[in-house]
Write a protein that holds these residues in place. Sequence first.
Motif, PDB file in Angstrom:
ATOM      1  N   SER A   1       0.843  -1.195   0.000  1.00  0.00           N
ATOM      2  CA  SER A   1       0.000   0.000   0.000  1.00  0.00           C
ATOM      3  C   SER A   1       0.878   1.245   0.000  1.00  0.00           C
ATOM      4  O   SER A   1       1.780   1.371   0.825  1.00  0.00           O
ATOM      5  N   LEU A   2       0.621   2.135  -0.944  1.00  0.00           N
ATOM      6  CA  LEU A   2       1.289   3.432  -0.989  1.00  0.00           C
ATOM      7  C   LEU A   2       0.282   4.499  -0.590  1.00  0.00           C
ATOM      8  O   LEU A   2      -0.820   4.550  -1.145  1.00  0.00           O
ATOM      9  N   GLN A   3       0.666   5.336   0.360  1.00  0.00           N
ATOM     10  CA  GLN A   3      -0.228   6.362   0.875  1.00  0.00           C
ATOM     11  C   GLN A   3       0.370   7.746   0.637  1.00  0.00           C
ATOM     12  O   GLN A   3       1.313   8.160   1.310  1.00  0.00           O
ATOM     13  N   LYS A   4      -0.122   8.441  -0.396  1.00  0.00           N
ATOM     14  CA  LYS A   4       0.261   9.818  -0.708  1.00  0.00           C
ATOM     15  C   LYS A   4       1.783   9.997  -0.772  1.00  0.00           C
ATOM     16  O   LYS A   4       2.353  10.884  -0.149  1.00  0.00           O
ATOM     17  N   VAL A   5       2.437   9.131  -1.533  1.00  0.00           N
ATOM     18  CA  VAL A   5       3.891   9.157  -1.661  1.00  0.00           C
ATOM     19  C   VAL A   5       4.313  10.265  -2.631  1.00  0.00           C
ATOM     20  O   VAL A   5       3.826  10.332  -3.768  1.00  0.00           O
TER      21      VAL A   5
ATOM     22  N   ALA B   1       7.301  11.817  -8.116  1.00  0.00           N
ATOM     23  CA  ALA B   1       6.060  11.222  -7.593  1.00  0.00           C
ATOM     24  C   ALA B   1       5.311  12.294  -6.827  1.00  0.00           C
ATOM     25  O   ALA B   1       5.901  13.017  -6.028  1.00  0.00           O
ATOM     26  N   ARG B   2       4.007  12.405  -7.098  1.00  0.00           N
ATOM     27  CA  ARG B   2       3.196  13.418  -6.420  1.00  0.00           C
ATOM     28  C   ARG B   2       1.927  12.778  -5.887  1.00  0.00           C
ATOM     29  O   ARG B   2       1.046  12.369  -6.646  1.00  0.00           O
ATOM     30  N   GLU B   3       1.869  12.646  -4.569  1.00  0.00           N
ATOM     31  CA  GLU B   3       0.653  12.171  -3.901  1.00  0.00           C
ATOM     32  C   GLU B   3       0.165  10.843  -4.492  1.00  0.00           C
ATOM     33  O   GLU B   3      -1.020  10.667  -4.760  1.00  0.00           O
ATOM     34  N   VAL B   4       1.081   9.903  -4.685  1.00  0.00           N
ATOM     35  CA  VAL B   4       0.716   8.610  -5.283  1.00  0.00           C
ATOM     36  C   VAL B   4       0.160   7.684  -4.210  1.00  0.00           C
ATOM     37  O   VAL B   4       0.825   7.404  -3.212  1.00  0.00           O
ATOM     38  N   SER B   5      -1.050   7.203  -4.421  1.00  0.00           N
ATOM     39  CA  SER B   5      -1.691   6.246  -3.515  1.00  0.00           C
ATOM     40  C   SER B   5      -2.147   5.048  -4.336  1.00  0.00           C
ATOM     41  O   SER B   5      -2.912   5.203  -5.296  1.00  0.00           O
ATOM     42  N   LEU B   6      -1.673   3.864  -3.967  1.00  0.00           N
ATOM     43  CA  LEU B   6      -2.008   2.632  -4.681  1.00  0.00           C
ATOM     44  C   LEU B   6      -2.064   1.472  -3.701  1.00  0.00           C
ATOM     45  O   LEU B   6      -1.326   1.457  -2.716  1.00  0.00           O
ATOM     46  N   ASP B   7      -2.914   0.501  -3.977  1.00  0.00           N
ATOM     47  CA  ASP B   7      -2.949  -0.752  -3.227  1.00  0.00           C
ATOM     48  C   ASP B   7      -2.726  -1.907  -4.190  1.00  0.00           C
ATOM     49  O   ASP B   7      -3.227  -1.890  -5.320  1.00  0.00           O
ATOM     50  N   VAL B   8      -1.986  -2.912  -3.749  1.00  0.00           N
ATOM     51  CA  VAL B   8      -1.775  -4.127  -4.540  1.00  0.00           C
ATOM     52  C   VAL B   8      -2.256  -5.300  -3.691  1.00  0.00           C
ATOM     53  O   VAL B   8      -1.719  -5.559  -2.620  1.00  0.00           O
ATOM     54  N   GLN B   9      -3.271  -5.977  -4.187  1.00  0.00           N
ATOM     55  CA  GLN B   9      -3.867  -7.073  -3.445  1.00  0.00           C
ATOM     56  C   GLN B   9      -3.124  -8.380  -3.709  1.00  0.00           C
ATOM     57  O   GLN B   9      -2.442  -8.532  -4.735  1.00  0.00           O
ATOM     58  N   LYS B  10      -3.278  -9.320  -2.800  1.00  0.00           N
ATOM     59  CA  LYS B  10      -2.591 -10.604  -2.894  1.00  0.00           C
ATOM     60  C   LYS B  10      -2.964 -11.336  -4.184  1.00  0.00           C
ATOM     61  O   LYS B  10      -4.130 -11.460  -4.534  1.00  0.00           O
TER      62      LYS B  10
END
Length: 323
Positions: free
Chosen positions: A7-11, A31-40
């Motif tokens: 999980s990336l939170q506002k990177v 990188a500007r405010e990058v938020s991403l989730d990677v599920q299993k």
Amino acid sequence: MTDAVLSLQKVSKRYPLPGSSPLSPRYLWAAREVSLDVQKGETLGIVGESGCGKSTLARIIMGLEQPDSGDVYFHGQRLTHQSEKILRPLRRKYQMVFQDSTASLNPRRRVEDLIGAPMLAHRLTDRKHLAEEVARLLSLVGLPPEAAQRFPHEFSGGQRQRICLARALALQPELLILDEPVSALDVSVQAQILNLLKQLQQSLHLTSVFIGHNLATVRYVSTRIAVMYMGQIVEYAPTQELFDHPAHPYTRALMDAAPLADISLRDRPRMVLEGEASAQCSQEGCPFRSRCPKAGDRCASGTHPLREISPGHFTACWQEVDV
């Protein structure tokens, strides 16, 4: 916080440009405010042209660089700005394969040492069983056991990338970061490596982040795709949904720029971009506005966060793109 593997939170990460000073700062936003989730079990593709910040994002995930703000989490545990004591037992659980296989491998060490050293360091095997484990990993990536006694320069580019992949898999990771792993290879070899990656992802139940600038290769291996432009995620959707219904002008332009084998489609209407991406971006407005044929006054001010336009499909553009 979700139960995502990654999980990336506002990177955010920026670098001062040449000639910059405290009185007149100028920055390159990687990188500007990058938020991403990677599920299993899924593969998240990150696509964009060279210089958009994809590789910087990969290095931040791996801890090779620290973000200026924001956090990276692995199974809910924060990785950014942590001590070596905390990170060391976690490091083997996420591994990276770089674009340049030649620079990734020590030319003075045999393949057995290159693959075996991480396992010995993390005590996943001992010297008595090392040769057997290395042979197993080489077989996993399609190389013969006798390759263990050779040096990196004795292999082709595709074979070296297989060695890099074997080394990454040696620590039994849960997450693989693949930073343009096929872009330096011939097309036929690219296909072999991509097929190998898909096979390994299915057999080993790997979770992956696949970074590239070729839409076709990213599409082939990815479950979801995030489109990146000048350090920002501008669109984010399941793979088929993204290609069926691109919602951001930049995504549409990337697709229109891709070559087509079908001659009858080559004269189709396409979105053609003018100018070049600017390295210096302000905090205000859409970073794509200077090249966007649909840009208006609203694009030059305020922020443009991702908004959900259909289940799982997010875009940073407030307009709708004609498909």
